[in-house]
Design a protein around this motif. Structure first.
Motif, PDB file in Angstrom:
ATOM      1  N   TYR A 265       0.826  -1.204   0.000  1.00  0.00           N
ATOM      2  CA  TYR A 265       0.000   0.000   0.000  1.00  0.00           C
ATOM      3  C   TYR A 265       0.860   1.253   0.000  1.00  0.00           C
ATOM      4  O   TYR A 265       0.595   2.222  -0.739  1.00  0.00           O
ATOM      5  CB  TYR A 265      -0.930   0.011   1.218  1.00  0.00           C
ATOM      6  CG  TYR A 265      -2.008  -1.050   1.176  1.00  0.00           C
ATOM      7  CD1 TYR A 265      -2.772  -1.254   0.035  1.00  0.00           C
ATOM      8  CD2 TYR A 265      -2.268  -1.838   2.295  1.00  0.00           C
ATOM      9  CE1 TYR A 265      -3.752  -2.238   0.000  1.00  0.00           C
ATOM     10  CE2 TYR A 265      -3.247  -2.816   2.267  1.00  0.00           C
ATOM     11  CZ  TYR A 265      -3.991  -3.020   1.117  1.00  0.00           C
ATOM     12  OH  TYR A 265      -4.962  -3.976   1.083  1.00  0.00           O
TER      13      TYR A 265
ATOM     14  N   GLU B 115      -9.620   9.036  -3.533  1.00  0.00           N
ATOM     15  CA  GLU B 115     -10.424   7.858  -3.205  1.00  0.00           C
ATOM     16  C   GLU B 115      -9.532   6.634  -2.974  1.00  0.00           C
ATOM     17  O   GLU B 115      -9.689   5.906  -1.980  1.00  0.00           O
ATOM     18  CB  GLU B 115     -11.414   7.580  -4.337  1.00  0.00           C
ATOM     19  CG  GLU B 115     -12.359   6.408  -4.038  1.00  0.00           C
ATOM     20  CD  GLU B 115     -13.338   6.167  -5.178  1.00  0.00           C
ATOM     21  OE1 GLU B 115     -13.972   5.086  -5.170  1.00  0.00           O
ATOM     22  OE2 GLU B 115     -13.462   7.032  -6.061  1.00  0.00           O
TER      23      GLU B 115
ATOM     24  N   THR C 124      -7.354   7.086   0.211  1.00  0.00           N
ATOM     25  CA  THR C 124      -8.126   6.855   1.442  1.00  0.00           C
ATOM     26  C   THR C 124      -8.317   5.363   1.689  1.00  0.00           C
ATOM     27  O   THR C 124      -8.133   4.873   2.813  1.00  0.00           O
ATOM     28  CB  THR C 124      -9.496   7.551   1.346  1.00  0.00           C
ATOM     29  OG1 THR C 124      -9.294   8.949   1.150  1.00  0.00           O
ATOM     30  CG2 THR C 124     -10.297   7.317   2.616  1.00  0.00           C
ATOM     31  N   ARG C 125      -8.675   4.621   0.620  1.00  0.00           N
ATOM     32  CA  ARG C 125      -8.902   3.184   0.785  1.00  0.00           C
ATOM     33  C   ARG C 125      -7.618   2.462   1.180  1.00  0.00           C
ATOM     34  O   ARG C 125      -7.616   1.593   2.060  1.00  0.00           O
ATOM     35  CB  ARG C 125      -9.458   2.594  -0.512  1.00  0.00           C
ATOM     36  CG  ARG C 125      -9.915   1.146  -0.340  1.00  0.00           C
ATOM     37  CD  ARG C 125     -10.657   0.621  -1.550  1.00  0.00           C
ATOM     38  NE  ARG C 125      -9.761   0.326  -2.665  1.00  0.00           N
ATOM     39  CZ  ARG C 125      -9.665   1.044  -3.777  1.00  0.00           C
ATOM     40  NH1 ARG C 125     -10.440   2.123  -3.935  1.00  0.00           N
ATOM     41  NH2 ARG C 125      -8.838   0.698  -4.747  1.00  0.00           N
TER      42      ARG C 125
ATOM     43  N   LEU D 212      -5.003   3.753   2.723  1.00  0.00           N
ATOM     44  CA  LEU D 212      -4.635   4.121   4.086  1.00  0.00           C
ATOM     45  C   LEU D 212      -5.501   3.393   5.113  1.00  0.00           C
ATOM     46  O   LEU D 212      -5.023   3.001   6.183  1.00  0.00           O
ATOM     47  CB  LEU D 212      -4.740   5.636   4.269  1.00  0.00           C
ATOM     48  CG  LEU D 212      -3.644   6.459   3.593  1.00  0.00           C
ATOM     49  CD1 LEU D 212      -3.961   7.946   3.680  1.00  0.00           C
ATOM     50  CD2 LEU D 212      -2.277   6.167   4.228  1.00  0.00           C
ATOM     51  N   GLU D 213      -6.778   3.202   4.799  1.00  0.00           N
ATOM     52  CA  GLU D 213      -7.657   2.447   5.696  1.00  0.00           C
ATOM     53  C   GLU D 213      -7.192   0.993   5.814  1.00  0.00           C
ATOM     54  O   GLU D 213      -7.170   0.428   6.909  1.00  0.00           O
ATOM     55  CB  GLU D 213      -9.097   2.499   5.183  1.00  0.00           C
ATOM     56  CG  GLU D 213      -9.768   3.857   5.375  1.00  0.00           C
ATOM     57  CD  GLU D 213     -11.137   3.924   4.720  1.00  0.00           C
ATOM     58  OE1 GLU D 213     -11.472   2.972   3.944  1.00  0.00           O
ATOM     59  OE2 GLU D 213     -11.871   4.896   4.963  1.00  0.00           O
ATOM     60  N   ASN D 214      -6.825   0.402   4.665  1.00  0.00           N
ATOM     61  CA  ASN D 214      -6.319  -0.975   4.685  1.00  0.00           C
ATOM     62  C   ASN D 214      -4.984  -1.073   5.432  1.00  0.00           C
ATOM     63  O   ASN D 214      -4.729  -2.046   6.152  1.00  0.00           O
ATOM     64  CB  ASN D 214      -6.150  -1.509   3.263  1.00  0.00           C
ATOM     65  CG  ASN D 214      -7.479  -1.736   2.580  1.00  0.00           C
ATOM     66  OD1 ASN D 214      -8.498  -1.940   3.244  1.00  0.00           O
ATOM     67  ND2 ASN D 214      -7.496  -1.703   1.250  1.00  0.00           N
ATOM     68  N   THR D 215      -4.145  -0.040   5.253  1.00  0.00           N
ATOM     69  CA  THR D 215      -2.873  -0.006   5.985  1.00  0.00           C
ATOM     70  C   THR D 215      -3.130   0.062   7.479  1.00  0.00           C
ATOM     71  O   THR D 215      -2.485  -0.640   8.277  1.00  0.00           O
ATOM     72  CB  THR D 215      -2.036   1.213   5.548  1.00  0.00           C
ATOM     73  OG1 THR D 215      -1.752   1.109   4.153  1.00  0.00           O
ATOM     74  CG2 THR D 215      -0.728   1.292   6.331  1.00  0.00           C
ATOM     75  N   SER D 216      -4.096   0.888   7.885  1.00  0.00           N
ATOM     76  CA  SER D 216      -4.440   1.014   9.299  1.00  0.00           C
ATOM     77  C   SER D 216      -4.914  -0.314   9.872  1.00  0.00           C
ATOM     78  O   SER D 216      -4.550  -0.700  10.989  1.00  0.00           O
ATOM     79  CB  SER D 216      -5.513   2.080   9.474  1.00  0.00           C
ATOM     80  OG  SER D 216      -5.913   2.174  10.827  1.00  0.00           O
ATOM     81  N   LYS D 217      -5.726  -1.061   9.096  1.00  0.00           N
ATOM     82  CA  LYS D 217      -6.215  -2.366   9.560  1.00  0.00           C
ATOM     83  C   LYS D 217      -5.068  -3.339   9.790  1.00  0.00           C
ATOM     84  O   LYS D 217      -5.058  -4.091  10.772  1.00  0.00           O
ATOM     85  CB  LYS D 217      -7.199  -2.951   8.539  1.00  0.00           C
ATOM     86  CG  LYS D 217      -8.530  -2.224   8.471  1.00  0.00           C
ATOM     87  CD  LYS D 217      -9.421  -2.823   7.382  1.00  0.00           C
ATOM     88  CE  LYS D 217     -10.734  -2.061   7.269  1.00  0.00           C
ATOM     89  NZ  LYS D 217     -11.588  -2.591   6.171  1.00  0.00           N
ATOM     90  N   ASN D 218      -4.099  -3.328   8.888  1.00  0.00           N
ATOM     91  CA  ASN D 218      -2.954  -4.225   9.038  1.00  0.00           C
ATOM     92  C   ASN D 218      -2.057  -3.815  10.204  1.00  0.00           C
ATOM     93  O   ASN D 218      -1.470  -4.668  10.871  1.00  0.00           O
ATOM     94  CB  ASN D 218      -2.147  -4.277   7.735  1.00  0.00           C
ATOM     95  CG  ASN D 218      -2.774  -5.171   6.694  1.00  0.00           C
ATOM     96  OD1 ASN D 218      -2.650  -6.389   6.754  1.00  0.00           O
ATOM     97  ND2 ASN D 218      -3.473  -4.568   5.742  1.00  0.00           N
TER      98      ASN D 218
END
Length: 349
Positions: free
Chosen positions: A143, A156, A159-160, A162-168
Motif C-alpha cells: 500500500y 479515493e 483513502t482506501r 490508508l484504511e487498509n494499511t491502518s487495519k494491518n
C-alpha cells in the motif's frame, strides 16, 4: 538357590576369599595333619585374600564406577554425595549399579524425546510467527509503495489504501499485544485479582458486547435452560471475561449463519463450577482437537486467517484458566458443532 548375581563387593570379596582359603586349608591338613596349622592357614589366607580382593574391587573397579556416577549427574559432588560415593556406593551390587545406569539412560531418552518434540513445536511456532507478521507487513509495504508511486493524487484510492494499511497495523499491534500477554501469563508476571461474581451475569454482558457481530450473522446467543440460576464463582473477573469473549467470538466466527450459541453453567460439586460455550457450526476434525490450544494452530475447513484474529485467542484462554489451577477442554464433531469449556472455583465465603 545360591547365586552370586546380586552380591555386594564386600560379599563377593568374602565369597572369593572363601573359595581360595578352603583348598589351601585342606592342602595344609593333607601335607601335615595338624588342625591348628590348617585352620591358621585357612584364616590367614581368607583374611589376606578378602582384603586384597576388596581393595581391588573398591579402589579400581568402584573408582571407575564413581566416575561414571559423577558423569551421569554432571555436578561437582557435595559432601553428602561424597559420603554416598565413599560408603553407600561400594555396598551396591554390580546389578544395582547397572539398574541405576539403565534408569539414567531411560530418563535421558525421555528427556531427549521431549526436547525433540519441543524443538518441532518451536520451529513450527517460529514459522507461524514469521507468517503472521509477514502477511500484514507485506500488505502495508504494498500500500505504501503504491501511494508513493502516485496513488496519493487519487483521493479515493489513497483513502482506501490508508484504511487498509491502518487495519494491518492494528492486526500487528494485536498480535504483539497477545504475544506479550502469553509471555507474561507463562512467566507468572500477571497476578490474579480474584473476587466473587455471578458467572451468568458476565456471560450476558459478553453476549451484549458482541451483539453487533452476532446479529450480522443472525446468530442467537442464549444461556441453556436450567442453567439460569445464579452461580457465583471465585476468580479474576476481567481475565475470565477475556476468556468468555474469546470463546463467544470464536463461536460467532465459526458458527453457522442463522445458528445458535448456547452457554451452560453447572455445579460439578460443592467446590467447582463448569462453564461451557457451544456452537452449531463447522466443527473441528478429531485429529486437530489435541492441538487447538497451541499458539497459531489453525485447522482447515474454514478456520483460516481469512476470518481474522491473531491465532492466539485459545492459547491465551488456556493460560488464563491454568493460572487459576484449572484446565480447558473441547468436544467437537465436523458439521455438528464445537463445545469449549473450563472449570472455576465456587464462591469463597
Amino acid at each position: 538357590m545360591f547365586t552370586t548375581k546380586n552380591l555386594s563387593p564386600n560379599q563377593l570379596s568374602a565369597f572369593t576369599a572363601l573359595i581360595l582359603s578352603i583348598p589351601i586349608g585342606l592342602g595344609f591338613y593333607i601335607v601335615r595333619p595338624d588342625v591348628v596349622i590348617s585352620v591358621s592357614a585357612f584364616l590367614i589366607t581368607f583374611a589376606g585374600s578378602y582384603f586384597l580382593i576388596r581393595f581391588v574391587l573398591q579402589w579400581f573397579i568402584y573408582r571407575k564406577i564413581k566416575l561414571i556416577y559423577k558423569f551421569i549427574y554432571q555436578t561437582k559432588a557435595s559432601k553428602k554425595e561424597e559420603m554416598y560415593y565413599k560408603y553407600i556406593l561400594p555396598q551396591k551390587s554390580i546389578d544395582e549399579v547397572r539398574e541405576d545406569v539403565e534408569q539414567w539412560a531411560e530418563q535421558q531418552r525421555k528427556e531427549i524425546a521431549v526436547l525433540k518434540t519441543n524443538e518441532a513445536y518451536r520451529k513450527e511456532f517460529l514459522q507461524n510467527l514469521a507468517h503472521e507478521f509477514k502477511t500484514p507487513i507485506f500488505a502495508i509495504q504494498g500500500y505504501v509503495d503504491t501511494l508513493l508511486n502516485g496513488a496519493l493524487e487519487n483521493t479515493e484510492i489513497a483513502t482506501r489504501f490508508l484504511e487498509n494499511t491502518s487495519k494491518n497495523v492494528v492486526r500487528m499491534v494485536n498480535l504483539a499485544s497477545d504475544l506479550d500477554e502469553i509471555s507474561r501469563l507463562e512467566s507468572g508476571e500477571q497476578p490474579l485479582y480474584k473476587e466473587n461474581f455471578i458467572i451468568q451475569d458476565m456471560i450476558r454482558e459478553v453476549y451484549e458486547s458482541l451483539s453487533i457481530k452476532s446479529s450480522q450473522r443472525n446468530i442467537k446467543c442464549t444461556i441453556k435452560k436450567g442453567c439460569e440460576a445464579p452461580i457465583a464463582v471465585f476468580a479474576d473477573k476481567e481475565k475470565i471475561r477475556q476468556v468468555i469473549i474469546n470463546l463467544v467470538a470464536n463461536a460467532i466466527k465459526y458458527g453457522k449463519k442463522d445458528g445458535h450459541i448456547v452457554a451452560s453453567v453447572y455445579k460439578t460439586d460443592e467446590k467447582h463450577a463448569l462453564i461451557e460455550i457451544s456452537d452449531d457450526g463447522i466443527g473441528i476434525g478429531e485429529e486437530h482437537l489435541p492441538r487447538i490450544f497451541e499458539r497459531f494452530y489453525r485447522t482447515d475447513r474454514g478456520r483460516s486467517r481469512d476470518v481474522g484474529g491473531t491465532g492466539l485467542g485459545l492459547a491465551i484462554c488456556k493460560h488464563i484458566i491454568e493460572a487459576h489451577n484449572h484446565v480447558m477442554h473441547v468436544r467437537s464433531k465436523l458439521d455438528i458443532g464445537t463445545t469449549l469449556g473450563f472449570t472455576l472455583d465456587i464462591k469463597k465465603e
